[in-house]
Each structure stands twice: as structure tokens, then as C-alpha cells.
Motif scaffolding. Structure first.
Motif, PDB file in Angstrom:
ATOM      1  N   ASN A  43      17.832  -4.541 -19.244  1.00 55.24           N
ATOM      2  CA  ASN A  43      17.592  -5.654 -18.324  1.00 55.24           C
ATOM      3  C   ASN A  43      16.191  -6.241 -18.470  1.00 55.24           C
ATOM      4  N   ARG A  44      15.298  -5.496 -19.137  1.00 53.90           N
ATOM      5  CA  ARG A  44      13.967  -6.040 -19.478  1.00 53.90           C
ATOM      6  C   ARG A  44      13.986  -6.658 -20.874  1.00 53.90           C
ATOM      7  N   ASP A  45      15.177  -6.801 -21.457  1.00 55.86           N
ATOM      8  CA  ASP A  45      15.370  -7.393 -22.791  1.00 55.86           C
ATOM      9  C   ASP A  45      14.729  -6.574 -23.900  1.00 55.86           C
ATOM     10  N   PRO A 206      11.731   0.080 -29.812  1.00 58.36           N
ATOM     11  CA  PRO A 206      12.879   0.281 -28.928  1.00 58.36           C
ATOM     12  C   PRO A 206      12.649   1.352 -27.877  1.00 58.36           C
ATOM     13  N   HIS A 207      13.319   1.158 -26.763  1.00 55.94           N
ATOM     14  CA  HIS A 207      13.419   2.230 -25.778  1.00 55.94           C
ATOM     15  C   HIS A 207      14.375   3.262 -26.367  1.00 55.94           C
ATOM     16  N   GLU A 208      13.902   4.486 -26.564  1.00 50.69           N
ATOM     17  CA  GLU A 208      14.745   5.520 -27.162  1.00 50.69           C
ATOM     18  C   GLU A 208      15.181   6.500 -26.085  1.00 50.69           C
ATOM     19  N   TYR A 209      16.489   6.658 -25.980  1.00 49.15           N
ATOM     20  CA  TYR A 209      17.007   7.694 -25.094  1.00 49.15           C
ATOM     21  C   TYR A 209      17.753   8.722 -25.932  1.00 49.15           C
ATOM     22  N   LEU A 210      17.225   9.914 -25.955  1.00 53.21           N
ATOM     23  CA  LEU A 210      17.854  11.009 -26.680  1.00 53.21           C
ATOM     24  C   LEU A 210      18.391  11.992 -25.644  1.00 53.21           C
ATOM     25  N   GLY A 211      19.686  11.849 -25.353  1.00 52.21           N
ATOM     26  CA  GLY A 211      20.296  12.725 -24.360  1.00 52.21           C
ATOM     27  C   GLY A 211      20.586  14.096 -24.940  1.00 52.21           C
ATOM     28  N   SER A 212      20.990  14.980 -24.084  1.00 53.87           N
ATOM     29  CA  SER A 212      21.385  16.303 -24.557  1.00 53.87           C
ATOM     30  C   SER A 212      22.653  16.186 -25.381  1.00 53.87           C
TER      31      SER A 212
END
Length: 616
Positions: A43-45, A206-212
Motif C-alpha cells: 500500500n506504500r507502493d 524491496p520489502h522482504e518478508y521471509l516467513g517460517s
């Protein structure tokens, strides 16, 4: 985790916020871990790289922002069946969505483009091959694009297990459209693959999301192949009535096993690339609709399957890499309910795969495949918690065993391994962390060969200090040290062993260490069939709800889980809702499904409760 929406203020005077979309459209009461942060970034592009396990809720990370943002969200998806499934589910929730693929007429495709240009459709699914055509890119210039989501993004990287050249070219989108937010999503990507995805797509900070990578509801079990056809029939009979997939490495085995299962009264069908297209479509649709319970398949089957109630995945043969194994087992238990991943293992199968690999031309790609196959073999022969091995491969470390795999449930004997580990780690250090497992074992055992003499390693203090133990013993010890994080294999340097920081205190004997006594019979045991854990719910009502769901799905020509998945039905059978408010509180029930199905499902539940209360 807080489910407060950080992107938009929740107000009756403003556009809907992400939390209200989650509840009203998709019917979920709160976000899963990680979803909120990713949605905020979108949402923050911002560009995003999202690594979440299969069934972890990746789709919502772009579907919710797509409904909040102005314009059209383009979703790059690899398979026609997957596109259709996603669009069917979105439409069932009242979302205007479409796809463009080769099964459509020119007029239908043009109609979708007109809707895109008008901004009257929110999400459009399309294949990477089509996106990259000049005509498609030109048409996109007239479309108010909100963002692009690239699903199965591991296909972009040459280091991934399913590299596809057409995916690698998707960086063209960033070059063609200024300031276009792009989200890459996958369940399987190690650090090297993640870096490659960012580079090839041209993602900007990039915003990086590394989930379990953990799927705690899946039980990992390995069976030694003994009489494999007898074993598989016995297992499937123990799972009778449950949906599952059996993977084999050859079409011949697929045909053989599916026939044997049918002979034993099991609703099973074969699926492989050698079948006619119409037959493959029939099998896939029948499985989606619960008309058949078991599909026996080559790896050609499954990527397009979004079926949440798969209770087991069996690998009749060892896969070629952990990424494939993880992705394929991840098709079990997507609804979060207990599921099983069973692998049948014969060391000869692994040897056959190695011979096949040896026939390929030398080069970097072969080195990558060899590393991945070796890691798969190490997983199969692991003496430590299988979940720990699996998670470690993806860079996620767990100190405690999972308690939900065959090694945890049938633990091997353990011994004080400080001295043995010191010998192994010292040898890795003495050869300057520049050699792989086999060579380290040869030095430890004092082998007389030209390579060791050429490097002068027969003069090392560690040369021959492990000659009292067999080659297999030391391989097991080294693999356990890798699994526990004391050693790592460098994929970019031909899988050489290197010490981690965790090894230092062990080398100095400042910490204790226990390892599993190596099982030199290659895990010569067969696990008992493990029954799935049952929740406390009204099983008779659950059966009635499933029957009703199937009737509605058949009437609407939809897979049953598009109406409601098993987890939602099970929650209904637990909560016993009798009002609209109660029904909305069930996960998976949004406003559209309340309006469409609430009356008939609530009526069945009320009738069931009345029947219970009536005196007999």
C-alpha cells in the motif's frame, strides 16, 4: 499478532481498510503472521519479495491490496488450471476477477482487455509467456495498472529447482513501466535464489518478508522400501476416504500403482504427461471435486492444485531436490488441519538419480543439481529431526526437535559426540574448508589415493584419525553436523564444507554435543501408519455439511472447497452456529458467502441440533 490496519484508517467515511476487506470479503477474522506487514508495504507502493510456505496465505498479500488500490492488479501465474481456480474463488467471494489464457476466444480476450482499460476488473491472471509478447505489453500501456504480482517466483532463478527462461525475462515489466510496484511470491527459495529473483525482476529496495518454512501440521515420515506395492496399498487403505497424492518418478509406476489401488477398491486415477490432454483435465477436475480420492502422478501434477483438503502426500520415489519435496509435500494440509508426508526410500533410487545426473554435460547447472540431490539424500538418511533438516536447508534454524516426524517419534540412540565432532570439524579446517564430504571422510580414514597425496593432506594431523570407523559412519556424522548448523555446504563452490561460527565453541570443547548413533542399515525399519489427529467436533454434522457442500458445488459446477473448505466445515461442526452473526464468525465465511449459502447451511445445523434434542 495485532490485526490493526496500518495502511488506511478504518472509518465509515473512508474507503474500506485491509482488515475489513479481510473479514467482509474473505471471511477471516485476523491476519496470519507476516501478511499485515507485506500489505502495508504494498500500500506504500513498495516492491516486495514474499517467501511464505504453501498454504501460508501468500495470495491475500496481493489480493487485499488489489481491492484497496485504484487500477488493475496483474498476476503472473504459471498454469491455466491455477488461474481458473484462483478466479473461481475470488468470484465466489464477490470479487471481479478474470484471466487471459489460450483456452479463450479472441473476443473473450478482447472483452477482458476492455474491462482492464475501463478499470472494471480488479485482478487479471495471465501466464508469463503471454505477458512478454509485444502486443500484450502495448495493450498494458492503456491499462491503469496498480501493481504486478509474480507467483511461483522461484522459476525466475537458475538456482531455483524449476527454472523457466520465460520467467527470467519478466524484468521487462519494470523496464517498460516506471514506478510500477512488483511483488514476487514463492514458497521455496534459498538465499541464493532470493537474491537472483530480486536482480532479475529489477526490484528496487524491496520489502522482504521471509516467513517460517515450517508447516507444523505436516508429519514427515520415511519408510524403507521393502515390498513397496504392498506397503503403499496398506498405507492408502489406512487413509481410506481421505484425499491424497502419490508421486512417482516414472509413468510406468504411475500406471501400475493406480491400477493396484483400484483393484483394492480405492478411488484412484493416474496422471502423467503421456496421457491425452482431455484425460489429464478429467482427472484433475475429478480430484478437485472429490469424485476421486487419490491421484497417482509424476511431478507433472500438482502445481495447479489449490485443493485445501489433501490429507497426505506420498513420494513413492525420492525427489531430485528438497525444494521439489517441500513444494510437493506442501500440497498436503493447506487448510491447517493435520496431514502426512510419507517418503518411500531405497538407496538404489538415489544412486539411479546420481547416474542420470552424471550423464548431463558438465557446467554450473549440473553442479547446482548435484548439490541439491546430495541435500535430498542427506534428508532421507538423516538421523536428526527431519523438520530441523528441512528448515536448516532453507536457512531457518531450530534448536528443539519437532516431535512430529518419524525420527522424533522413533528416536535413534544417541552418544556423546564432542570428540568425534572435533575430529570432523578439525579436518574440515585443516584442508582449508575447500573440499566436500567424500574427500573429508577419505582424509579422516587415512585413505591412500593420489588426490590426497597431491594436496599433501596425508601429512596433516587429522589424516587417519578416524580410521576406526566406516565411510558411512563419518558421512552420517558430517551430515548431522550440517543439519545442526556446525557446518555448511557452499553451493557456489561445489558444495565444499565450511565451518560456521557455531563450530568454534565445540572445537574448544566449551559446549556438549550428542549425535544419533549412525544407523548403517540405511534406516532399515518401517514406521507404523500414523492416524491423523482428530479435533473435537460433531462428526455426524461434519459429514452432513460435506454432503450439502458437494451437492451445492456440483450444482454450481465448482470444486467443493470453493464453497467452503474442510477447516470451515469443521469449525461449523465445533461452533454449531445458528444465527447470521455466529456464521460470520466462522473462518472462511464472508458477507458474500453468508448471503449465498448462510440460509441453507444454518438450516441444516438447526435441523441437526433439533434431531439431537428430540426424545427417542
Amino acid at each position: 499478532m495485532s490485526s490493526v490496519c496500518h495502511s488506511e484508517p478504518c472509518s465509515t467515511l473512508s474507503a474500506p481498510c485491509c482488515e475489513s476487506v479481510l473479514q467482509d470479503v474473505f471471511g477471516y477474522q485476523q491476519f496470519r503472521v507476516g501478511q499485515q506487514d507485506v500489505i502495508d508495504a504494498v500500500n506504500r507502493d513498495e516492491d516486495c519479495l514474499v517467501i511464505m510456505p504453501t498454504g501460508g496465505g501468500k495470495s491475500l498479500c496481493y489480493q487485499i491490496p488489489a481491492l484497496l488500490k485504484e487500477g488493475v492488479t496483474l498476476v503472473i501465474s504459471p498454469l491455466i488450471s491455477l488461474m481458473k481456480d484462483q478466479v473461481d474463488q475470488l468470484k465466489a467471494n464477490g470479487v471481479v476477477a478474470a484471466y487471459i489464457n489460450s483456452t479463450m476466444s479472441r473476443d473473450d480476450i478482447l472483452a477482458v482487455f476492455e474491462a482492464m482499460q475501463a478499470g472494471s476488473v480488479k485482478l487479471v491472471y495471465v501466464s508469463p509467456e503471454r505477458v512478454l509478447t509485444h502486443d500484450f505489453i502495448d495493450r498494458l500501456r492503456d491499462v491503469p495498472l496498480a501493481m504486478v504480482a509474480v507467483d511461483e517466483a522461484h522459476c525466475i532463478s537458475q538456482w531455483g529447482h524449476d527454472f523457466r527462461p520465460e520467467y527470467a525475462a519478466l524484468g521487462l515489466l519494470k523496464q517498460s513501466f516506471d514506478n510500477l510496484p512488483v511483488m514476487a511470491l514463492t514458497a521455496t527459495a534459498d538465499e541464493t535464489t532470493r537474491h537472483d529473483i530480486i536482480q532479475r525482476l529489477g526490484l528496487s529496495q524491496p520489502h522482504e518478508y521471509l516467513g517460517s518454512f515450517d508447516r507444523p501440521n505436516i508429519r514427515y515420515t520415511l519408510w524403507e522400501k521393502h515390498k513397496p506395492l504392498t506397503q503403499i496399498i496398506r498405507y492408502i487403505e489406512g487413509m481410506r476416504g481421505q484425499c491424497g497424492i502419490i508421486y512417482c518418478n516414472s509413468r510406468k509406476k504411475v500406471e501400475q500403482i493406480s491400477e493396484k489401488l483400484r483393484d483394492n477398491g480405492i478411488r484412484a486415477e493416474a496422471y502423467h504427461a503421456g496421457l491425452e490432454h482431455a484425460e489429464r483435465v478429467h482427472v484433475q477436475d475429478a480430484f478437485q471435486r472429490d469424485d476421486i480420492h487419490v491421484v497417482v502422478a509424476t511431478v507433472a501434477f500438482g502445481m495447479g492444485i489449490n485443493k485445501p483438503n489433501v490429507r497426505f502426500v506420498v513420494h513413492f520415489d525420492i525427489p531430485r531436490n528438497i525444494e521439489s519435496y517441500y513444494q510437493e509435500t506442501g500440497r498436503a494440509g493447506r487448510d491447517g488441519l493435520p496431514a502426512e508426508a510419507v517418503m518411500f526410500y531405497d538407496p538404489a533410487d538415489l544412486a539411479w538419480l546420481r547416474r542420470c545426473l552424471d550423464e548431463k554435460p558438465e557446467g554450473q547447472q549440473k553442479d547446482v543439481e548435484r548439490h541439491k540431490l546430495n541435500a535430498m539424500g542427506a534428508f532421507a538418511e538423516a538421523q536428526t529431526c527431519r523438520r530441523q533438516v528441512l528448515l536448516h536447508y532453507f536457512g531457518e534454524h531450530r534448536d528443539e526437535p519437532c516431535g512430529n516426524c518419524d525420527v522424533c517419534l522413533d528416536p535413534p540412540k544417541r552418544f556423546n559426540a564432542v570428540e568425534v565432532a572435533q575430529k570432523a570439524l578439525s579436518c574440515v579446517y585443516r584442508v582449508q574448508q575447500s573440499f566436500g564430504i567424500t574427500y573429508i571422510v577419505e582424509v579422516l580414514r587415512g585413505m591412500q589415493n593420489q588426490r590426497i597425496r597431491e594436496h599433501g593432506h596425508d601429512k596433516l594431523s587429522t589424516y587417519g584419525i578416524g580410521r576406526d570407523y566406516s565411510h558411512e559412519y563419518w558421512v552420517s556424522v558430517l551430515r548431522q553436523l550440517i543439519h545442526l548448523g556446525y557446518l555448511t555446504q557452499n553451493i557456489s563452490r561445489n558444495s565444499v564444507l565450511q565451518l560456521t561460527e557455531k563450530a568454534r565453541p565445540l572445537l574448544r570443547a566449551e559446549v556438549s554435543l550428542e549425535l544419533a548413533v549412525p544407523r548403517l542399515d540405511n534406516i532399515a525399519r518401517t514406521m507404523k501408519v500414523n492416524k491423523l489427529v482428530n479435533r473435537q467436533y460433531d462428526k455426524k454434522l461434519f459429514a452432513k455439511l460435506r454432503k450439502l457442500r458437494k451437492a451445492i458445488a456440483d450444482e454450481e459446477d465448482l470444486p467443493p472447497y470453493v464453497v467452503f473448505n474442510d477447516a470451515s466445515l469443521m469449525e461449523m461442526a465445533e461452533r454449531l452456529p445458528t444465527s447470521n452473526g455466529d456464521f460470520l464468525a466462522v473462518n472462511g465465511v464472508g458477507q458474500r458467502k453468508l448471503e449465498k449459502y448462510g440460509e441453507v447451511f444454518l438450516g441444516l445445523i438447526r435441523d441437526h441440533l433439533l434431531a439431537i434434542d428430540e426424545p427417542h
